[in-house]
Design a protein around this motif. Structure first.
Motif, mmCIF file in Angstrom:
data_model
loop_
_atom_site.group_PDB
_atom_site.id
_atom_site.type_symbol
_atom_site.label_atom_id
_atom_site.label_comp_id
_atom_site.label_asym_id
_atom_site.label_seq_id
_atom_site.Cartn_x
_atom_site.Cartn_y
_atom_site.Cartn_z
ATOM 1 N N ARG A 152 37.895 30.280 41.668
ATOM 2 C CA ARG A 152 38.524 30.179 40.394
ATOM 3 C C ARG A 152 37.902 30.997 39.373
ATOM 4 O O ARG A 152 38.543 31.651 38.690
ATOM 5 N N ALA A 153 36.507 30.906 39.426
ATOM 6 C CA ALA A 153 35.875 31.482 38.348
ATOM 7 C C ALA A 153 35.814 33.201 38.713
ATOM 8 O O ALA A 153 36.115 33.751 37.769
ATOM 9 N N LEU A 154 35.773 33.604 39.990
ATOM 10 C CA LEU A 154 35.890 34.934 40.291
ATOM 11 C C LEU A 154 37.185 35.455 40.149
ATOM 12 O O LEU A 154 37.570 36.513 39.596
ATOM 13 N N LEU A 155 38.283 34.542 40.277
ATOM 14 C CA LEU A 155 39.567 34.899 40.001
ATOM 15 C C LEU A 155 39.699 35.371 38.662
ATOM 16 O O LEU A 155 40.691 36.253 38.192
ATOM 17 N N THR A 156 39.293 34.371 37.815
ATOM 18 C CA THR A 156 39.440 34.366 36.366
ATOM 19 C C THR A 156 38.867 35.887 35.930
ATOM 20 O O THR A 156 39.313 36.855 35.038
ATOM 21 N N GLU A 157 37.323 36.008 36.416
ATOM 22 C CA GLU A 157 36.746 37.332 36.037
ATOM 23 C C GLU A 157 37.777 38.544 36.828
ATOM 24 O O GLU A 157 37.902 39.452 35.896
ATOM 25 N N PHE A 158 38.377 38.451 37.773
ATOM 26 C CA PHE A 158 39.021 39.480 38.392
ATOM 27 C C PHE A 158 40.126 39.683 37.382
ATOM 28 O O PHE A 158 40.498 41.021 37.068
ATOM 29 N N GLU A 159 40.940 38.706 37.030
ATOM 30 C CA GLU A 159 42.197 39.048 36.162
ATOM 31 C C GLU A 159 41.748 39.605 34.816
ATOM 32 O O GLU A 159 42.457 40.344 34.428
ATOM 33 N N GLN A 160 40.619 39.068 34.300
ATOM 34 C CA GLN A 160 40.022 39.642 33.195
ATOM 35 C C GLN A 160 39.923 41.123 33.071
ATOM 36 O O GLN A 160 40.151 41.939 32.085
ATOM 37 N N LEU A 161 39.122 41.465 33.926
ATOM 38 C CA LEU A 161 38.864 42.830 34.057
ATOM 39 C C LEU A 161 40.077 43.729 34.729
ATOM 40 O O LEU A 161 40.257 44.599 34.083
ATOM 41 N N ARG A 162 41.071 43.134 35.423
ATOM 42 C CA ARG A 162 42.169 43.841 35.707
ATOM 43 C C ARG A 162 42.883 43.824 34.331
ATOM 44 O O ARG A 162 43.491 45.142 33.981
ATOM 45 N N ALA A 163 43.093 43.235 33.418
ATOM 46 C CA ALA A 163 43.762 43.071 32.097
ATOM 47 C C ALA A 163 43.309 44.281 31.293
ATOM 48 O O ALA A 163 43.830 45.087 30.685
ATOM 49 N N GLU A 164 41.731 44.456 31.266
ATOM 50 C CA GLU A 164 41.209 45.180 30.594
ATOM 51 C C GLU A 164 41.431 46.768 31.041
ATOM 52 O O GLU A 164 41.570 47.717 30.371
ATOM 53 N N GLN A 165 41.370 46.722 32.366
ATOM 54 C CA GLN A 165 41.725 48.004 33.042
ATOM 55 C C GLN A 165 43.055 48.691 32.675
ATOM 56 O O GLN A 165 43.512 49.880 32.252
ATOM 57 N N LYS A 166 44.030 47.594 32.534
ATOM 58 C CA LYS A 166 45.290 48.015 32.323
ATOM 59 C C LYS A 166 45.683 48.572 30.711
ATOM 60 O O LYS A 166 46.238 49.571 30.307
ATOM 61 N N ALA A 167 44.956 47.670 29.792
ATOM 62 C CA ALA A 167 44.968 48.182 28.541
ATOM 63 C C ALA A 167 44.091 49.592 28.406
ATOM 64 O O ALA A 167 44.357 50.326 27.259
ATOM 65 N N MET A 168 43.145 49.812 28.921
ATOM 66 C CA MET A 168 42.502 50.719 28.749
ATOM 67 C C MET A 168 43.283 52.190 29.106
ATOM 68 O O MET A 168 42.979 53.274 28.581
ATOM 69 N N GLY A 169 43.953 51.880 30.326
ATOM 70 C CA GLY A 169 44.963 52.965 30.501
ATOM 71 C C GLY A 169 45.779 53.434 29.442
ATOM 72 O O GLY A 169 45.822 54.641 29.532
ATOM 73 N N LYS A 170 46.083 52.578 28.652
ATOM 74 C CA LYS A 170 47.043 52.947 27.339
ATOM 75 C C LYS A 170 46.215 53.625 26.605
ATOM 76 O O LYS A 170 46.669 54.718 25.873
ATOM 77 N N ASP A 171 44.835 53.274 26.179
ATOM 78 C CA ASP A 171 43.988 53.911 25.439
ATOM 79 C C ASP A 171 43.406 55.366 25.580
ATOM 80 O O ASP A 171 43.648 56.095 24.895
#
Length: 427
Positions: free
Chosen positions: A39-58
């Protein structure tokens, strides 16, 4: 497998079940730790994926040196996302492996091992052969005199623990199994002739590839397993499906040949047809709502006892101890018939409640309404023996007569053309 949410909410219950079974309670803590890591690793993965998607817009809005810096961070993030996803998948695999090693949580079974069962009741009258003036013969001696059982030629053709049923022996087995199917049909079961070869995921889903995997025959060239009971095929019959249980349990009576390696049982019941590699059986199997499982378990037991009464066999019912349960069973009742020549009880039937353990592995669900919403949940499965080749042992020994003949129980006579007595064959 057991319910992961229950393990999180009630770890002490699962640990206590492990102890009662004689299994390792530390597996529970290892699984909980693996679950936390996952669960901790999934949370980290999802946070990094969210950052990745946001950075695409930036990146799309940026230019010049800022854009190059963002692109570099995007590439760095992609590697981190990939690594974290791999870590999460590895943790998921570890958790699954641990969960598959934890047997079902017991429900009411007495603690202890093979000899710690509780006798619930005894039924029927054990014959006093001394009072009748003769010593009982064992089932093989009787069967050979009736030209009903041939173990010598069975061994010649297939090896130890194989046999031929011939003449009235073959007819007696068919009578038993047809009587069982008729009884099951009257009780609302759907009769099924099941496959005896199944795929690995079905065998694993029913819990037969755990501690007792050495009992199972495997065809390596085809990656298929020979079943030791039609329970396996019947559990897989509705795998991946959503059932409608609004009108009550869905019940099947499976007739199949069964195969068991009997690994580790050398020297046990080797004479005759008590413990063999191949036999036939009619097995009851029920899909029901989890809250109905305990009542359904009692119904299966009652149907087994009805069949034993039809065969006029003295027997006892035992509540099997936790350490003697299969990995899928939360509770099991055995019916054991009296065996005169060995002066002991011999298991003829067993019925197990597997709660949601098998269905969770095989993804068998039902739709339920919760408030204003409709959702799915895992169903419960149960099984119980209604007739098998081994019953011939108890019938021959308990109904034998001084002249070597065998009285046919009244309940089986219609299935033997009205035959009342099995007579020895003059050779």
């Amino acid at each position: 497998m057991i319910d992961l949410k229950r393990m999180r909410d009630e770890p002490d219950v699962v640990r206590a079940s492990q102890v009662a079974r004689g299994e390792d309670p530390d597996l529970v803590d290892a699984a909980l730790a693996a679950d936390s890591r996952r669960r901790a690793l999934l949370t980290e993965f999802e946070q990094l994926r969210a950052e990745q998607k946001a950075m695409g817009k930036d990146v799309a809005r940026a230019s010049g040196d800022e854009k190059q810096a963002l692109l570099a961070r995007t590439r760095e993030l992609a590697g981190e996302v990939k690594a974290r996803q791999a870590d999460a998948e590895a943790a998921e695999a570890e958790l699954t492996d641990l969960m598959l090693r934890i047997p079902n949580v017991i429900e009411g079974a007495p603690p202890g091992g093979e000899d710690d069962f509780v006798v619930l009741r005894e039924e029927g009258t054990v014959r006093d052969f001394a009072a009748e003036g003769f010593a009982p013969r064992d089932h093989l001696e009787i069967g050979e005199a009736l030209a009903a059982i041939d173990t010598e030629r069975g061994a010649k053709v297939s090896g130890a623990r194989f046999y031929f049923l011939t003449g009235v022996g073959a007819r007696l087995e068919l009578a038993l199994l047809n009587a069982a199917v008729d009884q099951a049909t009257r009780a609302g079961f759907t009769p099924v002739i099941t496959p005896t070869l199944v795929r690995p995921e079905i065998m694993q889903g029913t819990g037969f590839l755990g501690a007792h995997a050495e009992e199972v025959y495997r065809l390596e060239a085809d990656d298929l397993y020979l079943v030791g009971t039609s329970e396996v095929a019947l559990a897989g019959y509705r795998s991946g499906e959503i059932l409608d249980l609004a009108d009550g349990p869905q019940r099947y009576a499976g007739w199949s040949a069964c195969y068991r390696r009997e690994a580790g049982s050398y020297g046990k019941d080797t004479r005759g047809i008590i413990r063999v590699h191949q036999f036939h059986k009619v097995e009851m199997f029920s899909y029901c709502r989890p809250e109905d499982a305990a009542a359904e378990h009692q119904r299966l037991l009652a149907w087994e006892e009805e069949m034993l009464a039809r065969c006029e066999l003295p027997y006892r019912v035992i509540d099997t101890a936790a350490g003697d349960l299969g990995s899928s069973a939360a509770r099991k009742f055995d019916c054991e018939a009296w065996l005169p020549t060995q002066e002991r009880y011999l298991e003829l039937t067993s019925t197990s409640s597997c709660t949601t353990f098998q269905a969770r592995r095989l993804n068998v669900r039902e739709r339920v309404t919760v408030g204003e919403k409709t959702e799915t949940r895992t169903v419960a499965t149960l099984n119980g023996t209604l007739g098998t080749t081994r019953w011939i042992v108890a019938i021959l020994e308990n109904h034998q007569q001084a002249d070597g003949s065998v009285r046919v129980p009244e309940g089986l006579r219609p299935y033997l053309g009205g035959l009342e007595v099995l007579e020895p064959v003059t050779r």
